[in-house]
Motif scaffolding. Structure first.
Motif, mmCIF file in Angstrom:
data_model
loop_
_atom_site.group_PDB
_atom_site.id
_atom_site.type_symbol
_atom_site.label_atom_id
_atom_site.label_comp_id
_atom_site.label_asym_id
_atom_site.label_seq_id
_atom_site.Cartn_x
_atom_site.Cartn_y
_atom_site.Cartn_z
ATOM 1 N N LEU A 184 0.990 -1.111 0.050
ATOM 2 C CA LEU A 184 0.159 0.023 0.005
ATOM 3 C C LEU A 184 0.990 1.443 -0.027
ATOM 4 C CD1 LEU A 184 -2.540 -1.260 2.690
ATOM 5 C CD2 LEU A 184 -3.096 -0.869 0.386
ATOM 6 N N VAL A 185 2.185 1.369 0.630
ATOM 7 C CA VAL A 185 2.924 2.297 0.589
ATOM 8 C C VAL A 185 4.335 1.798 0.421
ATOM 9 C CG1 VAL A 185 1.786 4.293 1.997
ATOM 10 C CG2 VAL A 185 2.918 2.133 3.156
ATOM 11 N N PRO A 186 4.619 1.296 -0.830
ATOM 12 C CA PRO A 186 5.742 0.683 -0.865
ATOM 13 C C PRO A 186 7.105 1.198 -0.711
ATOM 14 C CG PRO A 186 4.829 0.933 -2.993
ATOM 15 C CD PRO A 186 3.919 0.993 -1.907
ATOM 16 N N HIS A 187 6.912 2.644 -0.833
ATOM 17 C CA HIS A 187 8.243 3.481 -0.662
ATOM 18 C C HIS A 187 8.590 3.871 0.722
ATOM 19 C CE1 HIS A 187 4.884 6.328 -0.441
ATOM 20 N NE2 HIS A 187 5.639 7.229 0.030
ATOM 21 N N VAL A 188 7.767 3.473 1.810
ATOM 22 C CA VAL A 188 8.166 3.669 3.035
ATOM 23 C C VAL A 188 8.467 2.549 3.772
ATOM 24 C CG1 VAL A 188 7.123 4.546 5.195
ATOM 25 C CG2 VAL A 188 6.137 5.557 3.020
ATOM 26 N N PRO A 189 9.821 2.707 4.443
ATOM 27 C CA PRO A 189 10.341 1.494 5.273
ATOM 28 C C PRO A 189 9.379 1.164 6.251
ATOM 29 C CG PRO A 189 11.316 3.217 5.873
ATOM 30 C CD PRO A 189 10.477 3.996 4.482
ATOM 31 N N SER A 190 9.564 -0.212 6.700
ATOM 32 C CA SER A 190 8.743 -0.424 8.111
ATOM 33 C C SER A 190 9.673 0.102 9.278
ATOM 34 C CB SER A 190 9.020 -2.001 8.178
ATOM 35 O OG SER A 190 10.303 -2.418 8.476
ATOM 36 N N LEU A 191 8.968 0.134 10.265
ATOM 37 C CA LEU A 191 9.574 0.690 11.737
ATOM 38 C C LEU A 191 10.530 -0.162 12.281
ATOM 39 C CD1 LEU A 191 6.455 2.199 13.246
ATOM 40 C CD2 LEU A 191 8.570 3.395 12.611
ATOM 41 N N ALA A 192 10.644 -1.348 11.856
ATOM 42 C CA ALA A 192 11.657 -2.461 12.277
ATOM 43 C C ALA A 192 12.933 -2.258 11.341
ATOM 44 C CB ALA A 192 10.996 -3.786 11.664
ATOM 45 N N GLU A 193 12.916 -1.827 10.380
ATOM 46 C CA GLU A 193 14.070 -1.090 9.587
ATOM 47 C C GLU A 193 14.768 -0.036 10.380
ATOM 48 O OE1 GLU A 193 13.874 -0.630 5.307
ATOM 49 O OE2 GLU A 193 11.923 -1.676 5.374
ATOM 50 N N ALA A 194 14.017 0.879 11.209
ATOM 51 C CA ALA A 194 14.540 1.963 11.847
ATOM 52 C C ALA A 194 15.069 1.423 13.461
ATOM 53 C CB ALA A 194 13.543 2.835 12.045
ATOM 54 N N GLY A 195 14.871 0.047 13.378
ATOM 55 C CA GLY A 195 15.515 -0.366 14.876
ATOM 56 C C GLY A 195 14.224 -0.688 15.931
ATOM 57 N N VAL A 196 13.050 -0.654 15.390
ATOM 58 C CA VAL A 196 11.928 -0.804 16.414
ATOM 59 C C VAL A 196 11.612 -2.388 16.470
ATOM 60 C CG1 VAL A 196 9.692 -0.132 17.209
ATOM 61 C CG2 VAL A 196 10.985 1.611 15.922
ATOM 62 N N ARG A 197 11.708 -2.892 17.826
ATOM 63 C CA ARG A 197 11.586 -4.460 17.583
ATOM 64 C C ARG A 197 10.232 -4.626 18.560
ATOM 65 N NH1 ARG A 197 14.628 -5.132 13.859
ATOM 66 N NH2 ARG A 197 16.988 -4.570 14.245
ATOM 67 N N ASP A 198 9.735 -5.845 18.295
ATOM 68 C CA ASP A 198 8.382 -6.351 19.141
ATOM 69 C C ASP A 198 7.304 -5.459 18.725
ATOM 70 O OD1 ASP A 198 10.166 -8.493 19.851
ATOM 71 O OD2 ASP A 198 10.734 -7.624 21.573
ATOM 72 N N PHE A 199 7.220 -4.993 17.684
ATOM 73 C CA PHE A 199 6.117 -4.070 17.227
ATOM 74 C C PHE A 199 5.820 -4.306 15.807
ATOM 75 C CE2 PHE A 199 4.492 -0.136 15.643
ATOM 76 C CZ PHE A 199 3.539 0.459 16.492
ATOM 77 N N GLN A 200 4.313 -4.829 15.584
ATOM 78 C CA GLN A 200 3.686 -4.956 14.455
ATOM 79 C C GLN A 200 2.247 -4.566 14.632
ATOM 80 O OE1 GLN A 200 4.148 -9.002 12.890
ATOM 81 N NE2 GLN A 200 2.664 -8.548 11.284
ATOM 82 N N LEU A 201 1.590 -3.893 14.009
ATOM 83 C CA LEU A 201 0.079 -3.498 14.060
ATOM 84 C C LEU A 201 -0.546 -3.346 12.750
ATOM 85 C CD1 LEU A 201 -1.540 -2.118 16.556
ATOM 86 C CD2 LEU A 201 -1.004 0.072 15.536
ATOM 87 N N GLU A 202 -1.731 -3.864 12.847
ATOM 88 C CA GLU A 202 -2.303 -3.793 11.691
ATOM 89 C C GLU A 202 -3.901 -3.311 12.094
ATOM 90 O OE1 GLU A 202 -2.416 -6.895 8.143
ATOM 91 O OE2 GLU A 202 -3.852 -7.719 9.561
ATOM 92 N N ILE A 203 -4.404 -2.427 11.194
ATOM 93 C CA ILE A 203 -6.045 -2.127 11.223
ATOM 94 C C ILE A 203 -6.882 -2.761 10.339
ATOM 95 C CG2 ILE A 203 -5.584 0.257 12.278
ATOM 96 C CD1 ILE A 203 -6.108 1.302 9.361
#
Length: 335
Positions: free
Chosen positions: A243-262
């Motif tokens: 849906l937003v392929p140009h935006v990295p995941s927060l995991a790539e920024a070092g945020v661990r144990d975080f996943q969320l979906e609406i």
């Protein structure tokens, strides 16, 4: 565009008649066969303002549903309490012609945070279909300058700002609220929560300088990014999203144990007759999987699903358990 729903409507009507007839034959004491349905317009209640993501989804389904049912379909906005006012209106409906379009918070999180919630999602609402899923996008106003160069820089600036920064959500107990609280725990930042009626109002507040951050739906976030007003820093999915392929995941920024979906889904009052619910579930699922609606949902920031009623019920149970853990771990309370 949706001509094949005429044929679909006839097939579903035949199937419905067969189910009702079989039930009557199996049980001699059963009530007479249910009369023809629908007999008047179908109402879709949305607990968020016009132009919000749930509102757009509901209106996407309104036209094909009207064609399939042979009756007008009216979208009615009952705004407030993070969508729970609309949810309660659906739970109380007894006209046999009212359903609701809900975000996951109304069907999962609300009961965990509010013991006085006026409706019980398990007892008062009946699942119809999960229609769309999406990550959220961490967004910030461009006015923050270098702090929005990437997610790592932003999170560092947020930690330094402490409670001088604020974040907005569509209300207490929504996924955006719990998700940001979990993000705070994972990153050490401490922005203050400010609830709004819906995501459009959150975006407006960000543009006006009242908020420094928010987790926004992809479509809304990208619209403001294209206008040069917001920076999109990371998605809450495990990896990058189509849906937003140009935006990295927060995991790539070092945020661990975080996943969320609406997600958003249709549900009906539990009082609605089971054969009617079954018909609506089949129709909504079929519509969600049609190429035309899949494309529209994608443009709105949703990956189409179109589950069965059982599939939605399973998702509700799983997410209630997962969000319950977050609430307990972070000691989150209704404000």
């Amino acid at each position: 565009m949706f001509r094949y729903y005429s044929t679909r409507r006839n097939l579903l009507a035949l199937a419905l008649a067969t189910v009702c007839g079989s039930a009557g034959a199996a049980d001699k004491g059963a009530a007479p066969e249910m009369p023809s349905w629908p007999t008047k317009p179908l109402r879709i209640v949305v607990g968020f303002p016009p132009g919000s993501s749930p509102d757009l989804t509901a209106r996407t389904f309104a036209e094909p549903l009207a064609q399939a049912l042979g009756q007008p379909v009216i979208v009615e906005n009952k705004v407030g309490a993070g969508g729970n006012i609309g949810a309660d209106a659906v739970a109380r409906a007894r006209d046999g012609h009212t359903i609701g379009l809900f975000i996951n918070g109304n069907l999962t999180i609300a009961r965990l945070l509010n013991p006085r919630l006026p409706y019980d999602p398990d007892k008062d609402l009946a699942p119809l279909s999960l229609v769309g899923v999406s990550p959220l996008v961490l967004a910030a106003p461009v006015g923050l300058g270098d702090a929005t160069s990437d997610a790592r820089a932003f999170l560092q600036a947020a930690r330094q700002a402490g409670n001088r920064w604020s974040y907005g959500t569509p209300g207490v107990g929504t996924v955006g609220h719990l998700g940001t609280e979990l993000l705070k725990a994972r990153t050490g930042m401490a922005p203050v929560h400010i609830p709004y009626p819906g995501y459009p109002q959150v975006a407006t507040a960000m543009l006006g300088g009242q908020l420094q951050m928010a987790l926004l739906p992809p479509a809304l976030a990208q619209a403001q990014e294209r206008a040069g007003k917001l920076r999109l820093l990371g998605v809450t999915s495990a990896g990058r999203s189509a849906l937003v392929p140009h935006v990295p995941s927060l995991a790539e920024a070092g945020v661990r144990d975080f996943q969320l979906e609406i997600w958003n889904a249709f549900a009906a009052p539990a009082a609605m007759p089971a054969p009617v619910r079954a018909r609506l579930s089949a129709l909504i699922s079929e519509i969600a999987r049609s190429p035309e609606v899949r494309a529209k949902l994608f443009q709105q920031g949703w990956q189409a699903v179109g589950s069965s009623s059982e599939g939605l019920a399973n998702r509700m149970r799983a997410d209630t358990a997962a969000m319950g853990r977050v609430i307990r771990e972070q000691a989150i309370r209704a404000e």
